[in-house]
Design a protein around this motif. Structure first.
Motif, PDB file in Angstrom:
ATOM      1  N   LEU A   1       0.822  -1.200   0.000  1.00 26.09           N
ATOM      2  CA  LEU A   1       0.000   0.000   0.000  1.00 26.09           C
ATOM      3  C   LEU A   1       0.862   1.258   0.000  1.00 26.09           C
ATOM      4  O   LEU A   1       0.354   2.363   0.120  1.00 26.09           O
TER       5      LEU A   1
ATOM      6  N   ARG B   1       3.624   4.131  -1.428  1.00 23.30           N
ATOM      7  CA  ARG B   1       3.822   4.829  -2.690  1.00 23.30           C
ATOM      8  C   ARG B   1       5.021   4.258  -3.440  1.00 23.30           C
ATOM      9  O   ARG B   1       5.113   4.369  -4.650  1.00 23.30           O
TER      10      ARG B   1
ATOM     11  N   GLY C   1      -7.993   2.159   2.641  1.00 24.85           N
ATOM     12  CA  GLY C   1      -8.181   3.472   3.232  1.00 24.85           C
ATOM     13  C   GLY C   1      -8.697   3.442   4.651  1.00 24.85           C
ATOM     14  O   GLY C   1      -8.756   4.473   5.314  1.00 24.85           O
TER      15      GLY C   1
ATOM     16  N   ARG D   1      -3.697   4.503   8.634  1.00 21.05           N
ATOM     17  CA  ARG D   1      -2.830   4.659   7.477  1.00 21.05           C
ATOM     18  C   ARG D   1      -3.515   5.648   6.536  1.00 21.05           C
ATOM     19  O   ARG D   1      -4.733   5.645   6.377  1.00 21.05           O
ATOM     20  N   SER D   2      -2.743   6.512   5.924  1.00 20.12           N
ATOM     21  CA  SER D   2      -3.334   7.535   5.061  1.00 20.12           C
ATOM     22  C   SER D   2      -2.599   7.581   3.735  1.00 20.12           C
ATOM     23  O   SER D   2      -1.486   7.079   3.602  1.00 20.12           O
ATOM     24  N   ALA D   3      -3.232   8.200   2.741  1.00 21.63           N
ATOM     25  CA  ALA D   3      -2.613   8.335   1.421  1.00 21.63           C
ATOM     26  C   ALA D   3      -1.722   9.570   1.431  1.00 21.63           C
ATOM     27  O   ALA D   3      -2.067  10.617   0.907  1.00 21.63           O
TER      28      ALA D   3
ATOM     29  N   ASP E   1       5.050   6.722   2.570  1.00 22.54           N
ATOM     30  CA  ASP E   1       3.704   6.763   3.147  1.00 22.54           C
ATOM     31  C   ASP E   1       2.767   5.839   2.378  1.00 22.54           C
ATOM     32  O   ASP E   1       3.084   5.349   1.305  1.00 22.54           O
ATOM     33  N   ASN E   2       1.573   5.664   2.927  1.00 23.89           N
ATOM     34  CA  ASN E   2       0.597   4.771   2.310  1.00 23.89           C
ATOM     35  C   ASN E   2      -0.076   5.419   1.105  1.00 23.89           C
ATOM     36  O   ASN E   2      -0.207   6.631   1.009  1.00 23.89           O
ATOM     37  N   HIS E   3      -0.503   4.585   0.199  1.00 19.96           N
ATOM     38  CA  HIS E   3      -1.196   5.045  -1.003  1.00 19.96           C
ATOM     39  C   HIS E   3      -2.308   4.032  -1.270  1.00 19.96           C
ATOM     40  O   HIS E   3      -2.111   3.016  -1.909  1.00 19.96           O
ATOM     41  N   ALA E   4      -3.509   4.314  -0.728  1.00 14.17           N
ATOM     42  CA  ALA E   4      -4.581   3.321  -0.711  1.00 14.17           C
ATOM     43  C   ALA E   4      -5.005   2.870  -2.093  1.00 14.17           C
ATOM     44  O   ALA E   4      -5.556   1.775  -2.260  1.00 14.17           O
ATOM     45  N   SER E   5      -4.766   3.674  -3.132  1.00 14.10           N
ATOM     46  CA  SER E   5      -5.201   3.266  -4.459  1.00 14.10           C
ATOM     47  C   SER E   5      -4.434   2.055  -4.967  1.00 14.10           C
ATOM     48  O   SER E   5      -4.833   1.429  -5.948  1.00 14.10           O
ATOM     49  N   ARG E   6      -3.338   1.688  -4.307  1.00 15.69           N
ATOM     50  CA  ARG E   6      -2.595   0.499  -4.729  1.00 15.69           C
ATOM     51  C   ARG E   6      -3.354  -0.777  -4.355  1.00 15.69           C
ATOM     52  O   ARG E   6      -3.006  -1.854  -4.807  1.00 15.69           O
TER      53      ARG E   6
END
Length: 318
Positions: A78, A80, A157, A201-203, A209-214
């Protein structure tokens, strides 16, 4: 009739014999003390080596552990950054060996060590300038054996809800697995409730950092009698050789865990070398670790030193 006492000649002979006996006794005691000192030094070296090998064995055994699913699960991120770009999360190759050359700063760059853990020259990092040349730096990665069950389903997310976070703090990397899939997250904040903890966890925009779109929109870890997802902390350990804090002229084995400052574990350990053990097809089966253990005390003007070698098989298949 002879009077009681001894003649001068008898006295001199007695003194001479007593002196010879005393000298012989001193020599015997000296030899015994020397032998005892030698035995104590060798025993000290053996204890150091045994402690170091046991510590390394436990860490190697955990390397590559991916929870209940083992190597058969699908690993996703998740973050980046891709998995291969984040040293902490290179779980599919759970170890790395870096040779520290004559110029440590040139031979060991920041890209080799975790960024989030501030492993180089930070408050909790490794002071690269102090690494002793000619030694190897060993990095081992895997999931913590301790698994924390999720209380409710976790989706893209959303927060991760656990009854007890067991020492997990903001900035830690964690993995949620249901024995078929494994998703990697970075915890950005922790909120305590009366009977549970929320791990957020946040985008974010930072590289790690996290990137929920993954995460696919339909993916979620559902808590049910059939699916029982678990949370594991991602752990990285670093073993390296630097001068002992108590004796700068003595090498020492140091250990650093992901978000903790380096700790000296054993003084007198140096010349650390790590080699891969592979089969005829090039498949890595384990590693060979060697090092020298040195006595703290000098005997007859020099230190006692001995080389120890041991092979470690990976318990979690590579």
């Amino acid at each position: 009739m002879r009077s009681a006492g001894v003649t001068l000649v008898e006295l001199l002979v007695s003194i001479a014999l007593s002196s010879l006996t005393f000298v012989a006794a001193l020599q015997l005691v000296g030899a015994s003390l020397g032998s005892s000192a030698d035995m104590a030094a060798w025993s000290n070296i053996h204890d150091k080596a045994s402690h170091a090998m046991l510590l390394l064995k436990e860490s190697v055994a955990r390397a590559g552990y991916l929870g209940c699913g083992g190597r058969g699960i699908a690993v996703h991120s998740l973050l980046r950054s891709e998995l291969s770009a984040v040293p902490e999360l290179s779980l599919l190759r759970p170890y790395a060996v870096h040779h520290v050359g004559a110029n440590a700063l040139q031979s060991l760059s920041a890209q080799h060590l975790p960024t989030a853990a501030r492993a180089i020259d930070g408050r909790f990092g490794i002071n690269v300038a102090r690494l002793l040349p000619g030694n190897d730096l060993l990095v081992l990665r895997g999931l913590a054996y301790q698994a924390l069950p999720l209380r409710v389903q976790t989706s893209a997310g959303g927060h991760i809800e656990v009854a007890d976070r067991r020492g997990i703090v903001a900035g830690d990397f964690v993995a949620v697995t249901d024995c078929q899939h494994l998703e990697l997250f970075r915890i950005t904040s922790v909120a305590e409730r009366s009977d549970h903890s929320l791990l957020a966890r946040s985008a974010g925009l930072r590289p790690h950092d996290n990137h929920a779109s993954r995460l696919a929109a339909s993916r979620m870890f559902a808590v049910s009698p059939v699916s029982r997802p678990r949370l594991h902390k991602v752990e990285s350990e670093f073993f390296f050789v630097a001068p002992s804090a108590g004796a700068p002229d003595m090498p020492a084995l140091w250990r650093k865990e992901t978000h903790r400052r380096p700790v000296e574990v054993i003084a007198g350990i140096g010349n650390l070398g790590v080699d891969e053990i592979a089969d005829s097809g090039g498949h890595v089966l384990g590693i060979r670790i060697r090092f020298d253990a040195r006595s703290a005390r000098q005997l007859r003007g020099k230190s006692i030193e001995r080389t120890y070698v041991r092979h470690f098989a990976f318990e979690n298949g590579l």
